[in-house]
Design an enzyme around this catalytic site. Sequence first.
Site, mmCIF file in Angstrom:
data_model
loop_
_atom_site.group_PDB
_atom_site.id
_atom_site.type_symbol
_atom_site.label_atom_id
_atom_site.label_comp_id
_atom_site.label_asym_id
_atom_site.label_seq_id
_atom_site.Cartn_x
_atom_site.Cartn_y
_atom_site.Cartn_z
ATOM 1 N N VAL A 13 0.707 -1.521 0.312
ATOM 2 C CA VAL A 13 0.463 -0.268 0.200
ATOM 3 C C VAL A 13 1.003 1.073 -0.007
ATOM 4 C CG1 VAL A 13 -1.647 1.494 1.508
ATOM 5 C CG2 VAL A 13 -1.926 -1.162 1.622
ATOM 6 N N VAL A 76 8.243 -2.242 3.967
ATOM 7 C CA VAL A 76 7.910 -3.339 4.086
ATOM 8 C C VAL A 76 6.714 -3.248 5.490
ATOM 9 C CG1 VAL A 76 9.609 -4.672 2.505
ATOM 10 C CG2 VAL A 76 9.689 -4.639 5.081
ATOM 11 N N GLN A 77 6.366 -4.531 6.127
ATOM 12 C CA GLN A 77 6.381 -4.414 7.950
ATOM 13 C C GLN A 77 7.159 -4.471 8.686
ATOM 14 O OE1 GLN A 77 5.040 -6.571 5.474
ATOM 15 N NE2 GLN A 77 2.755 -7.016 5.825
ATOM 16 N N SER A 130 4.185 9.031 7.728
ATOM 17 C CA SER A 130 2.573 9.257 7.522
ATOM 18 C C SER A 130 1.835 9.821 6.634
ATOM 19 C CB SER A 130 2.036 10.167 9.161
ATOM 20 O OG SER A 130 0.576 10.200 9.238
ATOM 21 N N LYS A 184 7.273 10.118 14.691
ATOM 22 C CA LYS A 184 6.474 9.235 14.050
ATOM 23 C C LYS A 184 5.985 8.164 15.253
ATOM 24 C CE LYS A 184 3.633 7.576 10.766
ATOM 25 N NZ LYS A 184 3.524 6.412 11.050
ATOM 26 N N HIS A 187 3.602 10.369 17.113
ATOM 27 C CA HIS A 187 2.710 10.620 16.575
ATOM 28 C C HIS A 187 1.628 9.786 16.075
ATOM 29 C CE1 HIS A 187 0.874 10.081 12.267
ATOM 30 N NE2 HIS A 187 0.216 11.831 11.984
ATOM 31 N N ASN A 188 1.909 8.558 16.303
ATOM 32 C CA ASN A 188 1.188 7.395 15.679
ATOM 33 C C ASN A 188 -0.212 7.278 17.784
ATOM 34 O OD1 ASN A 188 1.949 7.826 13.666
ATOM 35 N ND2 ASN A 188 1.415 4.527 13.634
ATOM 36 N N GLU A 191 -2.362 10.211 17.789
ATOM 37 C CA GLU A 191 -3.540 9.562 16.011
ATOM 38 C C GLU A 191 -4.390 8.563 16.996
ATOM 39 O OE1 GLU A 191 -1.630 8.067 13.000
ATOM 40 O OE2 GLU A 191 -2.566 6.111 12.809
ATOM 41 N N ARG A 289 -8.147 -0.349 23.027
ATOM 42 C CA ARG A 289 -8.294 -1.011 21.600
ATOM 43 C C ARG A 289 -7.778 -2.499 22.749
ATOM 44 N NH1 ARG A 289 -5.021 0.668 16.489
ATOM 45 N NH2 ARG A 289 -6.036 3.483 17.111
ATOM 46 N N HIS A 452 11.576 3.859 52.891
ATOM 47 C CA HIS A 452 11.798 4.972 52.006
ATOM 48 C C HIS A 452 12.489 6.561 51.977
ATOM 49 C CE1 HIS A 452 11.693 1.487 49.070
ATOM 50 N NE2 HIS A 452 10.274 1.399 50.222
HETATM 51 N N1 LIG Z 1 -0.791 1.833 5.565
HETATM 52 C C1 LIG Z 1 -0.460 2.671 6.008
HETATM 53 O O1 LIG Z 1 -1.684 2.909 6.127
HETATM 54 C C2 LIG Z 1 1.210 2.752 7.073
HETATM 55 C C3 LIG Z 1 1.645 1.766 6.694
HETATM 56 N N2 LIG Z 1 2.580 2.302 7.498
HETATM 57 C C4 LIG Z 1 4.084 1.467 7.426
HETATM 58 O O2 LIG Z 1 4.620 1.248 6.500
HETATM 59 C C5 LIG Z 1 4.974 -0.082 5.757
HETATM 60 C C6 LIG Z 1 4.359 -1.285 4.467
HETATM 61 O O3 LIG Z 1 3.199 -1.105 4.818
HETATM 62 P P1 LIG Z 1 1.869 -1.292 4.528
HETATM 63 O O4 LIG Z 1 2.607 -0.916 2.923
HETATM 64 O O5 LIG Z 1 0.658 -1.031 4.312
HETATM 65 O O6 LIG Z 1 2.472 -2.591 4.031
HETATM 66 P P2 LIG Z 1 1.419 -3.811 2.964
HETATM 67 O O7 LIG Z 1 0.914 -5.195 4.066
HETATM 68 O O8 LIG Z 1 0.631 -3.504 2.043
HETATM 69 O O9 LIG Z 1 3.064 -4.602 2.175
HETATM 70 C C7 LIG Z 1 3.657 -5.050 2.592
HETATM 71 C C8 LIG Z 1 5.069 -4.752 1.595
HETATM 72 O O10 LIG Z 1 5.836 -5.951 2.369
HETATM 73 C C9 LIG Z 1 6.629 -6.768 1.827
HETATM 74 N N3 LIG Z 1 7.152 -7.528 2.467
HETATM 75 C C10 LIG Z 1 6.487 -8.475 3.439
HETATM 76 N N4 LIG Z 1 7.511 -9.305 4.253
HETATM 77 C C11 LIG Z 1 9.136 -9.327 3.645
HETATM 78 C C12 LIG Z 1 9.885 -10.265 3.545
HETATM 79 N N5 LIG Z 1 10.386 -10.567 4.926
HETATM 80 N N6 LIG Z 1 10.487 -9.155 2.584
HETATM 81 C C13 LIG Z 1 10.519 -8.521 1.614
HETATM 82 N N7 LIG Z 1 9.754 -7.850 1.509
HETATM 83 C C14 LIG Z 1 8.358 -7.989 2.107
HETATM 84 C C15 LIG Z 1 5.473 -7.797 0.812
HETATM 85 O O11 LIG Z 1 5.962 -7.887 -0.411
HETATM 86 P P3 LIG Z 1 5.020 -9.333 -1.184
HETATM 87 O O12 LIG Z 1 3.626 -8.719 -1.629
HETATM 88 O O13 LIG Z 1 5.856 -9.750 -1.676
HETATM 89 O O14 LIG Z 1 4.383 -9.954 -0.005
HETATM 90 C C16 LIG Z 1 4.394 -6.153 0.576
HETATM 91 O O15 LIG Z 1 5.140 -5.421 -0.859
HETATM 92 C C17 LIG Z 1 4.680 -0.938 7.115
HETATM 93 O O16 LIG Z 1 6.291 -0.386 8.985
HETATM 94 C C18 LIG Z 1 3.931 -0.006 7.665
HETATM 95 O O17 LIG Z 1 3.284 -0.541 9.350
HETATM 96 C C19 LIG Z 1 3.034 3.884 7.508
HETATM 97 C C20 LIG Z 1 2.522 4.735 7.576
HETATM 98 C C21 LIG Z 1 1.014 4.463 7.087
HETATM 99 O O1 LIG Z 2 0.999 4.322 10.860
HETATM 100 C C1 LIG Z 2 0.001 4.496 10.543
HETATM 101 C C2 LIG Z 2 -1.098 5.247 10.721
HETATM 102 O O2 LIG Z 2 -0.079 6.748 10.755
HETATM 103 C C3 LIG Z 2 -0.489 3.110 10.205
HETATM 104 O O3 LIG Z 2 -1.646 3.453 8.804
HETATM 105 C C4 LIG Z 2 -0.678 2.522 10.949
HETATM 106 O O4 LIG Z 2 -0.598 0.857 10.702
HETATM 107 C C5 LIG Z 2 -1.542 2.993 12.193
HETATM 108 O O5 LIG Z 2 -1.399 2.019 13.366
HETATM 109 P P1 LIG Z 2 -2.870 0.408 13.445
HETATM 110 O O6 LIG Z 2 -2.800 -0.236 12.679
HETATM 111 O O7 LIG Z 2 -2.273 0.171 15.229
HETATM 112 O O8 LIG Z 2 -3.823 1.912 13.970
#
Ligand SMILES: NC(=O)C1=CN([C@@H]2O[C@H](COP(=O)(O)OP(=O)(O)OC[C@H]3O[C@@H](n4cnc5c(N)ncnc54)[C@H](OP(=O)(O)O)[C@@H]3O)[C@@H](O)[C@H]2O)C=CC1
Ligand SMILES: O=C(CO)[C@H](O)[C@H](O)COP(=O)(O)O
Length: 475
Positions: A13, A76-77, A130, A184, A187-188, A191, A289, A452
């Site tokens: 994403v 990535v995660q 973010s 960050k 920030h969360n 949030e 939560r 104490h």
């Molecule tokens: N979604 C959100 O609103 C926000 C997310 N974030 C952070 O951004 C990061 C990514 O989130 P998001 O884009 O939502 O995640 P997604 O689940 O949409 O995508 C995860 C990505 O990581 C890849 N991946 C997972 N495991 C591995 C691995 N072991 N080696 C290589 N690639 C891997 C996946 O590849 P594959 O296609 O092969 O599975 C995929 O491209 C996270 O840290 C998240 O907390 C930060 C701000 C906002």
């Molecule tokens: O970083 C973010 C927003 O700022 C991501 O959306 C994050 O995944 C939100 O946290 P949670 O999944 O714990 O609600």
Amino acid sequence: MAQARIGLIGLGVMGANLALNIAENEFPVAVFNRTGSVTDDYIASAGDLARNLVPTKTLEELVGALTKPRAIIIMVQAGAAVDAVIKGLTPLLDKGDMIIDAGNANFHDTRRREAALSDLGLNFIGMGVSGGEEGARNGPSIMVGGDKSSFEVIRDILEAISAKHDGAPCADHFGPDGAGHFVKTVHNGIEYADMQMIAEVYGLLRDGEGRSAANIGQLFETWDKGPLKSYLVEISGKVLQTVDEKSGQPIVDIIVDKAGQKGTGRWTAIEALSLGQSPSTIEAAVAARSWSAVKDTRIAGEALFAGLKVETGAAPISEDDLEKALLAAKIIAYDQGLNLLSAASVEYDWDLDLASCAEVWREGCIIRSTMLDEMASAVREGLPHGNLIFAPRFAQRIVEGSSALRRVVASAALQGLPVPAFAAALAYFDTMRQGRGTTDLVQGQRDFFGAHGFVRVDTGETDQHGPWASDIAHS
Ligand SMILES: NC(=O)C1=CN([C@@H]2O[C@H](COP(=O)(O)OP(=O)(O)OC[C@H]3O[C@@H](n4cnc5c(N)ncnc54)[C@H](OP(=O)(O)O)[C@@H]3O)[C@@H](O)[C@H]2O)C=CC1
Ligand SMILES: O=C(CO)[C@H](O)[C@H](O)COP(=O)(O)O
């Protein structure tokens, strides 16, 4: 042959949208995804922007596609996935190259990674991003930590892709190693508190007054035109007014009330406690939560305590009170978040500029709101005793809002409706306006059972002990 200025790993994403944003700003970007078919589909759907995207199918190909010194974003995660990608990348890189972790990361991991990569002559940036999907594509808020000179190498790209507030980029460098990821994380945390408080208003109107989701959504829509104007109030209004296509019901009515959490809120609370801080509004939101997750227990509790009488004659809460209470509680959550940033800055020697934190949060990120601009100004002017709630431009609002907050919390308690974040905000405010609290007794208890010691009010003498009444009785 090197074709791209920057690389990006992880076309999920966030990564997919961030790469499109980079490409749209005319920086050629090489992209890689663990699952190769995702890259093919991505390029096929990128339209005209494909001209600035270099698809690669192996890490070797990715590294070979970059101009030197190389800069590679990982999206990535958090946790093991980041370590796995770093492990695969490092043997392919040269001294002076840079890895940028742009996901949410625990800042302790960032500090560890930065130290390990520095030993190999590699630069590591921990960068909080973010704004969700839409922000990543059109302009997120970006919080950078790591070596300042590394930030300067990619500054033009980050400033170009970030959100802007009156033309100023919402991207900044906050300090070494984990500083950016910590900003960050907080920030969360804020949030979480903001979302929970909005949900508490929803609960009071739904369960206390029997209002429909659409009606509550309209109220949020109205509030979004006033002092509460913010992204989270705006989307709450939209979520509440959305109808589920399948059932024809308001969509919130068919969503299971168990909140997910990926870790950032919890990290905020854990870190705060280890720094001797207590951002109680954030802790309350994390707790809410966690409590939401034990749905079966709550259902059992509902049956067990079904006969419990709660006050039905509680004064109805006015919309005006709810709006003022939400505003006051939100200011208190920011006060607590800023205090935490300040404590971490001292502990980790980051020299964080708190005003810059508030400034990069003004646009692009999830907690963006009109109030943040004023908060940034208040922090720049200097916060009395480090507290936002003492700043002249907020103290008055807190005074007005606290009466409303008190009525809301009191009414909720009488009605038996949980408002943990509002209650936490009120208790914090009441504690911060009490020059003499009640921990004199706690100190007495501690000295009684554990010797104490305590400090005397009258003489200022430290390490004082009883004698206590039982000692006296037995002496
Ligand atoms: N979604 C959100 O609103 C926000 C997310 N974030 C952070 O951004 C990061 C990514 O989130 P998001 O884009 O939502 O995640 P997604 O689940 O949409 O995508 C995860 C990505 O990581 C890849 N991946 C997972 N495991 C591995 C691995 N072991 N080696 C290589 N690639 C891997 C996946 O590849 P594959 O296609 O092969 O599975 C995929 O491209 C996270 O840290 C998240 O907390 C930060 C701000 C906002
Ligand atoms: O970083 C973010 C927003 O700022 C991501 O959306 C994050 O995944 C939100 O946290 P949670 O999944 O714990 O609600």
